[in-house]
Scaffold this active site. Structure first.
Site, short mmCIF file in Angstrom:
data_model
loop_
_atom_site.label_atom_id
_atom_site.label_comp_id
_atom_site.label_asym_id
_atom_site.label_seq_id
_atom_site.Cartn_x
_atom_site.Cartn_y
_atom_site.Cartn_z
N GLY A 13 0.77 -1.24 0.00
CA GLY A 13 0.00 0.00 0.00
C GLY A 13 0.80 1.29 0.00
N ARG A 34 6.19 -6.50 8.81
CA ARG A 34 6.40 -7.84 9.39
C ARG A 34 6.76 -8.87 8.33
NH1 ARG A 34 0.64 -7.90 12.06
NH2 ARG A 34 0.38 -7.00 9.99
N ASP A 60 7.47 -6.12 14.39
CA ASP A 60 6.07 -5.78 14.64
C ASP A 60 6.05 -4.48 15.45
OD1 ASP A 60 3.45 -5.61 15.65
OD2 ASP A 60 3.27 -7.80 15.76
N VAL A 61 5.37 -3.46 14.95
CA VAL A 61 5.38 -2.17 15.66
C VAL A 61 4.69 -2.25 17.03
CG1 VAL A 61 5.55 -0.73 13.57
CG2 VAL A 61 3.28 -1.25 14.54
N TYR A 153 -11.55 2.07 15.20
CA TYR A 153 -10.63 2.50 14.14
C TYR A 153 -10.63 4.02 14.06
CZ TYR A 153 -8.36 3.32 9.69
OH TYR A 153 -7.50 3.80 8.72
#
Ligand SMILES: NC(=O)c1ccc[n+]([C@@H]2O[C@H](COP(=O)([O-])OP(=O)(O)OC[C@H]3O[C@@H](n4cnc5c(N)ncnc54)[C@H](OP(=O)(O)O)[C@@H]3O)[C@@H](O)[C@H]2O)c1
Length: 252
Positions: A13, A34, A60-61, A153
């Site tokens: 993306g 990841r 992984d954040v 979200y």
């Protein structure tokens, strides 16, 4: 020496499109995510096409220790980061507040809010020590207006807006720019992730509109990084022409 951009979520993306755009402008790229295989493929393509360096870093954040280990492990020739793009993020599910999956809520908060905090705090010493840098945070139109079944979200993206304001204030003394970018609907893997692999529901999000592409968003992000040192875009909302805000679309 080339400028350096550090991009989270570069395996797909907007992040991947930013990697291409910044590389095409001569930046060396730190590409994180990841999925190590995707980052390695990106490294091959970008290094051979644009002749810049690309450093793939898979972590992984959500994992604070892993974020700090990755950033603190950068060799000296990767430490002078000019631009940080906090892009890694996701929506999971689209359900009424009283029915939504609470694990989904936690993953969104841990990724979109806490992940952004960890990466920023890990990278910032490399900017504050030079009194120089630009942080670009990916919010969303979902962080401007809450929509039905968008609950958590939307809340995480409102947080990105608030944290961008907070960073801008607290980093004034270091001359660091902070820009929040708020895209509307864009056709990436975002909806496939949100609807957990349900391709037909994911595709229906974009039916009847010419949505933004990842490249459209990357071009705007890149533009915000090109302004003179004394000019900073604080907050930027972009949508496709058939979208007015997070709720109103003109579908054909
Ligand atoms: N597409 C839209 O309509 C839209 C609109 C407004 C805002 N946004 C926001 O824009 C950002 C990018 O979205 P996109 O549309 O480009 O989606 P995408 O194609 O699904 O890409 C998301 C990226 O985030 C990474 N990521 C997700 N969770 C991660 C984690 N825990 N640790 C590390 N990396 C992680 C993914 O990499 P791995 O899976 O390899 O980890 C992937 O590279 C997100 O913050 C999203 O909320 C999207």
């Amino acid at each position: 020496m080339n400028k350096i951009v550090f991009i989270t979520g570069a395996s797909s993306g907007f992040g991947e499109a930013c990697a291409y755009r910044f590389a095409s402008e001569g930046y060396d790229v730190i590409a994180t995510g990841r999925r190590a295989g995707r980052l390695e493929a990106l490294q091959q393509r970008i290094q051979s096409t644009h002749g810049v360096r690309l450093l793939p870093l898979d972590f992984d954040v959500q994992d604070k220790a892993a974020v700090f280990a990755a950033v603190q492990g950068l060799s000296a020739d990767w430490q002078e980061i000019d631009v940080l793009i906090n892009n890694a993020g996701l929506a999971l599910g689209r359900d009424y507040f009283d029915q939504a999956n609470m694990d989904d809520w936690e993953t969104m908060i841990d990724t979109n809010v806490k992940g952004l905090l960890y990466v920023s705090r890990a990278v910032l010493p490399l900017m504050t020590s030079r009194n120089k840098g630009h942080i670009i945070n990916l919010g969303s139109t979902a962080g401007k207006e809450v929509y039905e079944k968008g609950n958590v979200y939307c809340a995480t993206k409102f947080s990105v807006g608030a944290l961008s304001q907070a960073m801008r204030i607290d980093l004034l003394r270091h001359g660091i720019k902070v820009t929040a970018i708020h895209p509307g609907a864009a056709e990436t893997e975002f909806s496939l992730v949100r609807f957990k692999g349900d391709a037909s529901t994911a595709t229906s999000v974009y039916t009847g509109i010419e949505a933004l592409s990842a490249k459209d968003v990357a071009d705007v992000i890149y533009y915000t990084s090109t302004l003179p040192a004394h000019v900073c875009i604080n907050d930027l909302v972009l949508t496709c022409t058939q979208q007015a805000n997070s709720m109103y679309f003109y579908k054909k």
